[in-house]
Design a protein around this motif. Structure first.
Motif, PDB file in Angstrom:
ATOM      1  N   MET A 158       0.833  -1.194   0.000  1.00 33.51           N
ATOM      2  CA  MET A 158       0.000   0.000   0.000  1.00 33.51           C
ATOM      3  C   MET A 158       0.873   1.251   0.000  1.00 33.51           C
ATOM      4  O   MET A 158       1.839   1.328   0.737  1.00 33.51           O
ATOM      5  N   LEU A 159       0.501   2.177  -0.807  1.00 32.73           N
ATOM      6  CA  LEU A 159       1.164   3.471  -0.845  1.00 32.73           C
ATOM      7  C   LEU A 159       0.231   4.512  -0.257  1.00 32.73           C
ATOM      8  O   LEU A 159      -0.993   4.394  -0.371  1.00 32.73           O
ATOM      9  N   ASP A 160       0.791   5.544   0.334  1.00 27.29           N
ATOM     10  CA  ASP A 160      -0.011   6.646   0.850  1.00 27.29           C
ATOM     11  C   ASP A 160      -0.075   7.729  -0.218  1.00 27.29           C
ATOM     12  O   ASP A 160       0.960   8.296  -0.588  1.00 27.29           O
ATOM     13  N   LEU A 161      -1.267   8.019  -0.715  1.00 27.62           N
ATOM     14  CA  LEU A 161      -1.442   9.072  -1.708  1.00 27.62           C
ATOM     15  C   LEU A 161      -1.447  10.457  -1.071  1.00 27.62           C
ATOM     16  O   LEU A 161      -1.447  11.468  -1.768  1.00 27.62           O
ATOM     17  N   GLY A 162      -1.447  10.514   0.257  1.00 24.71           N
ATOM     18  CA  GLY A 162      -1.529  11.787   0.968  1.00 24.71           C
ATOM     19  C   GLY A 162      -0.465  12.804   0.599  1.00 24.71           C
ATOM     20  O   GLY A 162      -0.792  13.973   0.347  1.00 24.71           O
ATOM     21  N   PRO A 163       0.830  12.432   0.549  1.00 28.96           N
ATOM     22  CA  PRO A 163       1.830  13.438   0.183  1.00 28.96           C
ATOM     23  C   PRO A 163       1.573  14.062  -1.194  1.00 28.96           C
ATOM     24  O   PRO A 163       1.705  15.271  -1.366  1.00 28.96           O
ATOM     25  N   ALA A 164       1.188  13.250  -2.169  1.00 29.76           N
ATOM     26  CA  ALA A 164       0.938  13.773  -3.521  1.00 29.76           C
ATOM     27  C   ALA A 164      -0.316  14.644  -3.554  1.00 29.76           C
ATOM     28  O   ALA A 164      -0.315  15.716  -4.173  1.00 29.76           O
ATOM     29  N   THR A 165      -1.376  14.201  -2.892  1.00 34.82           N
ATOM     30  CA  THR A 165      -2.617  14.996  -2.923  1.00 34.82           C
ATOM     31  C   THR A 165      -2.451  16.301  -2.150  1.00 34.82           C
ATOM     32  O   THR A 165      -2.961  17.343  -2.583  1.00 34.82           O
ATOM     33  N   ARG A 166      -1.724  16.258  -1.048  1.00 38.60           N
ATOM     34  CA  ARG A 166      -1.491  17.500  -0.284  1.00 38.60           C
ATOM     35  C   ARG A 166      -0.651  18.483  -1.088  1.00 38.60           C
ATOM     36  O   ARG A 166      -0.880  19.698  -1.042  1.00 38.60           O
ATOM     37  N   ARG A 167       0.312  17.964  -1.846  1.00 37.69           N
ATOM     38  CA  ARG A 167       1.159  18.841  -2.660  1.00 37.69           C
ATOM     39  C   ARG A 167       0.329  19.552  -3.722  1.00 37.69           C
ATOM     40  O   ARG A 167       0.487  20.745  -3.952  1.00 37.69           O
ATOM     41  N   VAL A 168      -0.574  18.815  -4.355  1.00 35.73           N
ATOM     42  CA  VAL A 168      -1.437  19.429  -5.370  1.00 35.73           C
ATOM     43  C   VAL A 168      -2.370  20.443  -4.713  1.00 35.73           C
ATOM     44  O   VAL A 168      -2.545  21.558  -5.224  1.00 35.73           O
ATOM     45  N   ALA A 169      -2.954  20.093  -3.580  1.00 33.68           N
ATOM     46  CA  ALA A 169      -3.859  21.023  -2.890  1.00 33.68           C
ATOM     47  C   ALA A 169      -3.124  22.316  -2.522  1.00 33.68           C
ATOM     48  O   ALA A 169      -3.698  23.407  -2.605  1.00 33.68           O
ATOM     49  N   ALA A 170      -1.856  22.203  -2.147  1.00 32.67           N
ATOM     50  CA  ALA A 170      -1.080  23.395  -1.787  1.00 32.67           C
ATOM     51  C   ALA A 170      -0.842  24.315  -2.983  1.00 32.67           C
ATOM     52  O   ALA A 170      -0.663  25.522  -2.814  1.00 32.67           O
ATOM     53  N   LEU A 171      -0.860  23.766  -4.186  1.00 28.34           N
ATOM     54  CA  LEU A 171      -0.672  24.581  -5.379  1.00 28.34           C
ATOM     55  C   LEU A 171      -1.871  25.476  -5.685  1.00 28.34           C
ATOM     56  O   LEU A 171      -1.740  26.482  -6.376  1.00 28.34           O
ATOM     57  N   LEU A 172      -3.038  25.103  -5.196  1.00 28.43           N
ATOM     58  CA  LEU A 172      -4.265  25.800  -5.583  1.00 28.43           C
ATOM     59  C   LEU A 172      -4.269  27.270  -5.187  1.00 28.43           C
ATOM     60  O   LEU A 172      -4.850  28.095  -5.896  1.00 28.43           O
ATOM     61  N   ASP A 173      -3.622  27.617  -4.076  1.00 25.82           N
ATOM     62  CA  ASP A 173      -3.559  29.021  -3.673  1.00 25.82           C
ATOM     63  C   ASP A 173      -2.807  29.878  -4.692  1.00 25.82           C
ATOM     64  O   ASP A 173      -3.015  31.081  -4.764  1.00 25.82           O
ATOM     65  N   GLY A 174      -1.939  29.259  -5.477  1.00 26.12           N
ATOM     66  CA  GLY A 174      -1.172  29.988  -6.483  1.00 26.12           C
ATOM     67  C   GLY A 174      -1.842  30.060  -7.842  1.00 26.12           C
ATOM     68  O   GLY A 174      -1.229  30.501  -8.813  1.00 26.12           O
ATOM     69  N   VAL A 175      -3.101  29.631  -7.919  1.00 19.61           N
ATOM     70  CA  VAL A 175      -3.837  29.644  -9.187  1.00 19.61           C
ATOM     71  C   VAL A 175      -4.839  30.798  -9.147  1.00 19.61           C
ATOM     72  O   VAL A 175      -5.950  30.656  -8.636  1.00 19.61           O
ATOM     73  N   GLY A 176      -4.412  31.939  -9.659  1.00 17.23           N
ATOM     74  CA  GLY A 176      -5.313  33.079  -9.736  1.00 17.23           C
ATOM     75  C   GLY A 176      -6.297  32.915 -10.886  1.00 17.23           C
ATOM     76  O   GLY A 176      -6.052  32.143 -11.827  1.00 17.23           O
ATOM     77  N   ASP A 177      -7.392  33.620 -10.808  1.00 17.98           N
ATOM     78  CA  ASP A 177      -8.395  33.549 -11.879  1.00 17.98           C
ATOM     79  C   ASP A 177      -7.796  33.942 -13.231  1.00 17.98           C
ATOM     80  O   ASP A 177      -8.248  33.464 -14.269  1.00 17.98           O
ATOM     81  N   ASP A 178      -6.763  34.792 -13.208  1.00 20.08           N
ATOM     82  CA  ASP A 178      -6.124  35.210 -14.449  1.00 20.08           C
ATOM     83  C   ASP A 178      -5.343  34.078 -15.117  1.00 20.08           C
ATOM     84  O   ASP A 178      -4.968  34.185 -16.282  1.00 20.08           O
ATOM     85  N   LEU A 179      -5.122  32.978 -14.413  1.00 18.89           N
ATOM     86  CA  LEU A 179      -4.378  31.842 -14.969  1.00 18.89           C
ATOM     87  C   LEU A 179      -5.270  30.723 -15.474  1.00 18.89           C
ATOM     88  O   LEU A 179      -4.771  29.755 -16.045  1.00 18.89           O
ATOM     89  N   LEU A 180      -6.574  30.822 -15.285  1.00 23.42           N
ATOM     90  CA  LEU A 180      -7.465  29.708 -15.626  1.00 23.42           C
ATOM     91  C   LEU A 180      -7.457  29.362 -17.113  1.00 23.42           C
ATOM     92  O   LEU A 180      -7.718  28.218 -17.481  1.00 23.42           O
ATOM     93  N   ASP A 181      -7.151  30.323 -17.962  1.00 20.91           N
ATOM     94  CA  ASP A 181      -7.118  30.045 -19.398  1.00 20.91           C
ATOM     95  C   ASP A 181      -5.691  29.862 -19.926  1.00 20.91           C
ATOM     96  O   ASP A 181      -5.481  29.745 -21.139  1.00 20.91           O
ATOM     97  N   ALA A 182      -4.712  29.796 -19.028  1.00 20.30           N
ATOM     98  CA  ALA A 182      -3.313  29.605 -19.426  1.00 20.30           C
ATOM     99  C   ALA A 182      -3.105  28.191 -19.961  1.00 20.30           C
ATOM    100  O   ALA A 182      -3.793  27.251 -19.568  1.00 20.30           O
TER     101      ALA A 182
END
Length: 192
Positions: free
Chosen positions: A1-25
Protein backbone atom coordinates in the motif's frame (compact mmCIF):
# COMPACT_ATOMS: atom_id res chain seq x y z
CA UNK A 1 0.00 0.00 0.00
CA UNK A 2 1.16 3.47 -0.84
CA UNK A 3 -0.01 6.65 0.85
CA UNK A 4 -1.44 9.07 -1.71
CA UNK A 5 -1.53 11.79 0.97
CA UNK A 6 1.83 13.44 0.18
CA UNK A 7 0.94 13.77 -3.52
CA UNK A 8 -2.62 15.00 -2.92
CA UNK A 9 -1.49 17.50 -0.28
CA UNK A 10 1.16 18.84 -2.66
CA UNK A 11 -1.44 19.43 -5.37
CA UNK A 12 -3.86 21.02 -2.89
CA UNK A 13 -1.08 23.39 -1.79
CA UNK A 14 -0.67 24.58 -5.38
CA UNK A 15 -4.27 25.80 -5.58
CA UNK A 16 -3.56 29.02 -3.67
CA UNK A 17 -1.17 29.99 -6.48
CA UNK A 18 -3.84 29.64 -9.19
CA UNK A 19 -5.31 33.08 -9.74
CA UNK A 20 -8.39 33.55 -11.88
CA UNK A 21 -6.12 35.21 -14.45
CA UNK A 22 -4.38 31.84 -14.97
CA UNK A 23 -7.46 29.71 -15.63
CA UNK A 24 -7.12 30.05 -19.40
CA UNK A 25 -3.31 29.61 -19.43
CA UNK A 26 -1.82 26.69 -21.39
CA UNK A 27 -0.59 23.53 -19.67
CA UNK A 28 1.73 20.69 -20.68
CA UNK A 29 -1.48 18.79 -21.59
CA UNK A 30 -1.98 20.06 -25.18
CA UNK A 31 -5.78 20.10 -25.09
CA UNK A 32 -6.12 21.53 -21.58
CA UNK A 33 -6.03 25.05 -20.24
CA UNK A 34 -5.51 25.35 -16.48
CA UNK A 35 -9.29 25.28 -15.91
CA UNK A 36 -9.56 21.95 -17.74
CA UNK A 37 -6.62 20.51 -15.84
CA UNK A 38 -8.25 21.50 -12.54
CA UNK A 39 -11.54 20.00 -13.73
CA UNK A 40 -9.73 16.80 -14.67
CA UNK A 41 -8.04 16.63 -11.25
CA UNK A 42 -11.42 17.08 -9.58
CA UNK A 43 -13.03 14.37 -11.69
CA UNK A 44 -10.20 11.88 -11.28
CA UNK A 45 -10.19 12.45 -7.51
CA UNK A 46 -13.86 11.41 -7.44
CA UNK A 47 -13.40 8.50 -9.83
CA UNK A 48 -10.42 7.00 -8.03
CA UNK A 49 -11.96 7.65 -4.61
CA UNK A 50 -14.96 5.61 -5.71
CA UNK A 51 -12.68 3.00 -7.31
CA UNK A 52 -10.93 2.57 -3.95
CA UNK A 53 -14.31 2.14 -2.24
CA UNK A 54 -15.52 -0.13 -5.04
CA UNK A 55 -18.53 2.16 -5.30
CA UNK A 56 -19.25 1.72 -9.01
CA UNK A 57 -21.38 4.06 -11.08
CA UNK A 58 -21.03 7.16 -13.26
CA UNK A 59 -17.81 8.33 -11.58
CA UNK A 60 -16.02 5.03 -12.24
CA UNK A 61 -17.64 4.13 -15.55
CA UNK A 62 -17.10 7.33 -17.54
CA UNK A 63 -14.15 7.55 -19.91
CA UNK A 64 -12.40 10.83 -19.04
CA UNK A 65 -11.66 11.43 -22.73
CA UNK A 66 -15.32 11.77 -23.72
CA UNK A 67 -15.56 15.48 -22.86
CA UNK A 68 -13.29 18.37 -22.01
CA UNK A 69 -13.42 18.76 -18.21
CA UNK A 70 -14.26 22.11 -16.70
CA UNK A 71 -14.42 23.61 -13.24
CA UNK A 72 -17.25 23.76 -10.78
CA UNK A 73 -18.04 27.22 -9.41
CA UNK A 74 -16.74 26.29 -5.94
CA UNK A 75 -13.62 24.44 -7.09
CA UNK A 76 -11.38 26.21 -4.57
CA UNK A 77 -13.16 24.43 -1.70
CA UNK A 78 -14.32 21.28 -3.52
CA UNK A 79 -11.01 20.20 -5.08
CA UNK A 80 -8.91 20.17 -1.87
CA UNK A 81 -11.66 18.15 -0.13
CA UNK A 82 -11.84 15.67 -3.01
CA UNK A 83 -8.07 15.24 -2.99
CA UNK A 84 -8.17 14.55 0.75
CA UNK A 85 -11.01 12.06 0.28
CA UNK A 86 -9.02 10.33 -2.48
CA UNK A 87 -6.00 9.83 -0.21
CA UNK A 88 -8.20 8.64 2.67
CA UNK A 89 -10.00 6.09 0.48
CA UNK A 90 -6.70 4.49 -0.60
CA UNK A 91 -5.58 4.10 3.02
CA UNK A 92 -8.14 1.29 3.40
CA UNK A 93 -6.39 -2.06 2.84
CA UNK A 94 -9.39 -3.36 0.84
CA UNK A 95 -8.88 -0.64 -1.76
CA UNK A 96 -5.72 -2.40 -2.95
CA UNK A 97 -7.33 -5.85 -3.11
CA UNK A 98 -9.47 -7.53 -5.76
CA UNK A 99 -10.57 -5.67 -8.86
CA UNK A 100 -12.08 -2.26 -9.31
CA UNK A 101 -13.03 0.14 -12.09
CA UNK A 102 -11.96 3.62 -13.16
CA UNK A 103 -12.51 5.41 -16.45
CA UNK A 104 -14.72 2.51 -17.53
CA UNK A 105 -11.78 0.10 -17.28
CA UNK A 106 -11.69 -2.87 -14.90
CA UNK A 107 -8.29 -3.39 -13.29
CA UNK A 108 -6.68 -4.84 -10.16
CA UNK A 109 -7.00 -2.63 -7.09
CA UNK A 110 -3.23 -2.43 -6.68
CA UNK A 111 -2.88 -1.16 -10.27
CA UNK A 112 -5.72 1.35 -9.84
CA UNK A 113 -4.00 2.76 -6.75
CA UNK A 114 -0.77 3.24 -8.68
CA UNK A 115 -2.62 4.85 -11.58
CA UNK A 116 -4.37 7.24 -9.16
CA UNK A 117 -1.04 8.20 -7.60
CA UNK A 118 0.56 8.67 -11.00
CA UNK A 119 -2.32 10.84 -12.24
CA UNK A 120 -2.11 13.12 -9.20
CA UNK A 121 1.68 13.33 -9.33
CA UNK A 122 1.95 14.06 -13.07
CA UNK A 123 -0.99 16.46 -13.21
CA UNK A 124 0.33 18.21 -10.10
CA UNK A 125 3.53 18.86 -12.03
CA UNK A 126 1.45 20.06 -14.99
CA UNK A 127 -0.40 22.51 -12.75
CA UNK A 128 2.79 23.80 -11.13
CA UNK A 129 4.45 24.37 -14.51
CA UNK A 130 1.41 26.06 -16.01
CA UNK A 131 1.07 28.44 -13.06
CA UNK A 132 4.76 29.17 -12.47
CA UNK A 133 5.06 27.34 -9.16
CA UNK A 134 7.72 25.04 -7.73
CA UNK A 135 6.93 21.34 -7.55
CA UNK A 136 8.72 18.90 -5.28
CA UNK A 137 7.15 15.45 -5.29
CA UNK A 138 7.98 13.06 -2.49
CA UNK A 139 10.55 10.32 -3.16
CA UNK A 140 8.19 7.39 -2.48
CA UNK A 141 5.58 8.66 -4.94
CA UNK A 142 8.24 9.36 -7.57
CA UNK A 143 9.71 5.87 -7.25
CA UNK A 144 6.27 4.27 -7.53
CA UNK A 145 5.44 6.35 -10.59
CA UNK A 146 8.78 5.57 -12.21
CA UNK A 147 8.32 1.84 -11.58
CA UNK A 148 4.89 1.98 -13.21
CA UNK A 149 5.98 3.96 -16.29
CA UNK A 150 9.47 2.61 -17.01
CA UNK A 151 8.78 -1.02 -18.06
CA UNK A 152 7.01 -0.11 -21.31
CA UNK A 153 9.00 3.03 -22.16
CA UNK A 154 11.25 1.22 -24.62
CA UNK A 155 8.54 -0.30 -26.79
CA UNK A 156 7.99 1.63 -30.04
CA UNK A 157 4.19 1.45 -29.84
CA UNK A 158 4.11 2.79 -26.26
CA UNK A 159 2.27 6.03 -25.86
CA UNK A 160 1.99 5.64 -22.09
CA UNK A 161 -0.92 7.16 -20.27
CA UNK A 162 -0.04 10.67 -21.45
CA UNK A 163 1.95 10.28 -24.67
CA UNK A 164 5.18 8.79 -26.02
CA UNK A 165 8.11 9.03 -23.60
CA UNK A 166 10.48 11.97 -24.01
CA UNK A 167 14.19 11.07 -23.73
CA UNK A 168 15.75 12.34 -20.49
CA UNK A 169 19.35 11.67 -19.41
CA UNK A 170 19.80 8.86 -16.89
CA UNK A 171 21.55 11.24 -14.51
CA UNK A 172 18.63 13.72 -14.51
CA UNK A 173 16.67 14.13 -11.27
CA UNK A 174 14.07 11.41 -10.71
CA UNK A 175 11.22 13.90 -11.16
CA UNK A 176 12.52 14.85 -14.62
CA UNK A 177 12.84 11.17 -15.57
CA UNK A 178 9.26 10.47 -14.44
CA UNK A 179 8.00 13.51 -16.33
CA UNK A 180 9.86 12.36 -19.46
CA UNK A 181 8.35 8.87 -19.17
CA UNK A 182 4.92 10.49 -18.97
CA UNK A 183 5.42 12.08 -22.39
CA UNK A 184 6.32 15.58 -21.24
CA UNK A 185 9.43 17.68 -21.61
CA UNK A 186 10.84 18.43 -18.15
CA UNK A 187 11.81 21.92 -19.36
CA UNK A 188 8.23 22.78 -20.45
CA UNK A 189 7.16 26.34 -19.71
CA UNK A 190 4.19 28.29 -21.04
CA UNK A 191 5.06 29.56 -24.50
CA UNK A 192 7.90 27.14 -25.26
Amino acid sequence: MLDLGPATRRVAALLDGVGDDLLDAPTPCPDYAVRHLLGHLSGLALAFRDAARKDFGPTTDTDPGTALPDLEQDWRTVLPRRLGDLAAAWRAPGAWEGTTRAGGVTLPGEVAGLVALNEVLIHGWDLARATGQEYAADETSLRASYAMLAPTAGSPQDRGPFGPPVPVPDEAPLLDRVIGLSGRRPDWRPGN
